[in-house]
Design a protein around this motif. Structure first.
Motif, short mmCIF file in Angstrom:
data_model
loop_
_atom_site.label_atom_id
_atom_site.label_comp_id
_atom_site.label_asym_id
_atom_site.label_seq_id
_atom_site.Cartn_x
_atom_site.Cartn_y
_atom_site.Cartn_z
N ARG A 29 1.04 -28.12 -3.79
CA ARG A 29 2.31 -28.59 -3.28
C ARG A 29 2.82 -27.67 -2.19
N LEU A 30 3.55 -28.23 -1.23
CA LEU A 30 4.20 -27.45 -0.18
C LEU A 30 5.57 -28.06 0.12
N ASN A 31 6.55 -27.20 0.29
CA ASN A 31 7.88 -27.64 0.70
C ASN A 31 7.97 -27.59 2.22
N VAL A 32 8.56 -28.60 2.83
CA VAL A 32 8.60 -28.71 4.29
C VAL A 32 10.02 -28.49 4.81
N HIS A 33 10.13 -27.62 5.81
CA HIS A 33 11.40 -27.41 6.52
C HIS A 33 11.10 -27.40 8.01
N VAL A 34 12.09 -27.79 8.81
CA VAL A 34 12.00 -27.69 10.27
C VAL A 34 12.66 -26.38 10.68
N GLY A 35 12.07 -25.70 11.65
CA GLY A 35 12.64 -24.45 12.11
C GLY A 35 12.19 -24.10 13.51
N GLY A 36 12.32 -22.82 13.82
CA GLY A 36 12.05 -22.31 15.16
C GLY A 36 13.22 -21.46 15.59
N ALA A 37 12.96 -20.30 16.18
CA ALA A 37 14.03 -19.33 16.47
C ALA A 37 15.18 -19.94 17.25
N GLU A 38 14.87 -20.63 18.34
CA GLU A 38 15.93 -21.17 19.19
C GLU A 38 16.61 -22.38 18.54
N ALA A 39 15.83 -23.19 17.83
CA ALA A 39 16.42 -24.33 17.12
C ALA A 39 17.37 -23.86 16.03
N ASN A 40 17.03 -22.76 15.37
CA ASN A 40 17.92 -22.21 14.33
C ASN A 40 19.27 -21.84 14.93
N VAL A 41 19.25 -21.25 16.12
CA VAL A 41 20.50 -20.89 16.80
C VAL A 41 21.27 -22.15 17.17
N ALA A 42 20.55 -23.16 17.68
CA ALA A 42 21.20 -24.40 18.09
C ALA A 42 21.93 -25.06 16.91
N VAL A 43 21.26 -25.11 15.76
CA VAL A 43 21.87 -25.74 14.58
C VAL A 43 23.13 -24.98 14.16
#
Length: 341
Positions: A29-43
């Motif tokens: 099993r794997l849990n999925v999240h969306v991320g990325g350094a710049e996207a994290n700041v945007a959110v």
């Protein structure tokens, strides 16, 4: 349609994490999240009430569509995100540590849609019309020469159009080593365009090629800031955290905000016990600092807000920090901040 006030440029990633404290693929099993350094700041900035959009390239398939939809769900503009029908999403795999076992990240992002994009794919003079702020990080140029050129061109175009630039050093030596990139030269070009950098003394050592050997870590940061302000005339602010790791789930986190004019604000260290997820904590801190500057907080209020935002991220799973300004202010314990007038 009105242009966003803030643009963030970088790669959207899918994070595949082992559930709980398991080893990677200990169970299927794997849990999925969306991320990325710049996207994290945007959110984070979107949740603080700012008009913010993302510039990126994703795979033109359901994985890319999911990543874009997640940004949109958090209030981030996505109309500047390209879809590459032949591209793939960048991935990373996370094993969360426990007791004396450290967390571990495995990247699978070589040849991704974003890493394969070129400077010609981004019309920065058009993208930056009406924009007041551009946020970049050192992760993007570390992915390869084409993306490095695109990132430098973005920063230079922003400076030419009077758009303020923030840059998070985010030095990742393993990414630079994969293609033999000249990190110091490229990072210098980006620091040269920035109004504020998120960096500590180690980043400045890479960029300027000099060592800071003071016994005290904070003294090294002070010396590094002096060197950075001397080397980059347009640089106005430098911010960073200081992390003391007492255990996998027990850290102490402090923060500094240093100004060209001699301003020096230091937030009292916070004890973070029972950490849920530290990934994205630095991005949450950066977003908090940017929010303080954009909102007119004074330096002390800004660094306290940034540290509180970064601390809150440690209590939430995933890369994003979907907390409001009120949530952060409640943690800081102040009803209001002073505003520069």
């Amino acid at each position: 349609m009105n242009s966003p006030r803030i643009l963030c440029f970088g790669e959207l990633l899918l994070r595949l994490g082992a559930p709980g404290r398991e080893l990677l693929l200990q169970s299927p099993r794997l849990n999925v999240h969306v991320g990325g350094a710049e996207a994290n700041v945007a959110v984070s900035l979107a949740h603080f009430g700012h008009d913010v959009a993302m510039v990126s390239t994703v795979a033109g398939n359901p994985l890319g569509a999911h990543a874009v939809a997640e940004l949109r769900r958090h209030g981030v503009g996505t109309r500047h995100i390209r879809r590459d029908p032949d591209g793939r999403m960048g991935l990373y795999f996370l094993t969360t540590g426990a007791v004396q076992r450290a967390s571990e990240v495995v990247y699978d992002r070589a040849g991704s849609a974003f890493a394969s994009s070129t400077a010609a794919d981004y019309d920065w003079p058009t993208l930056l019309q009406g924009v007041q702020w551009l946020h970049l990080s050192g992760v993007s140029p570390a992915l390869g020469p084409q993306v490095a050129q695109a990132t430098v061109e973005a920063a230079r175009a922003a400076r030419a159009q009077g758009v303020r630039v923030s840059f998070d050093g985010n030095f990742r030596p393993s990414l630079w080593q994969r293609w033999g990139g000249d990190a110091a030269t490229i990072l210098q070009a980006l620091f040269a365009q920035a109004d504020i950098v998120f960096a500590d003394y180690r980043d400045i050592e890479v960029v300027l090629g000099q060592r800071f050997a003071q016994e005290d870590v904070v003294a090294r940061v002070d010396a590094a800031a002096d060197a950075a302000f001397a080397a980059f005339p347009q640089l106005q602010w430098m911010a960073c955290t200081q992390r003391q790791v007492l255990g996998v789930d027990h850290h102490v986190l402090g923060a500094l905000l240093l100004g060209r004019d001699g301003t020096r604000a230091q937030a009292p260290a916070r004890t973070l016990a029972g950490i849920v997820d530290r990934i994205g904590g630095g991005d949450a801190f950066a977003a908090g600092i940017l929010h303080g500057i954009l909102s007119g907080f004074d330096a002390e209020a800004t660094v306290r807000f940034g540290l509180a935002a970064g601390g809150l991220k440690h209590s939430l799973p995933g890369d994003f920090n979907p907390v409001s300004e009120a949530d952060v202010l409640a943690l800081v314990g102040e009803e209001r901040f002073d505003v520069r007038r």
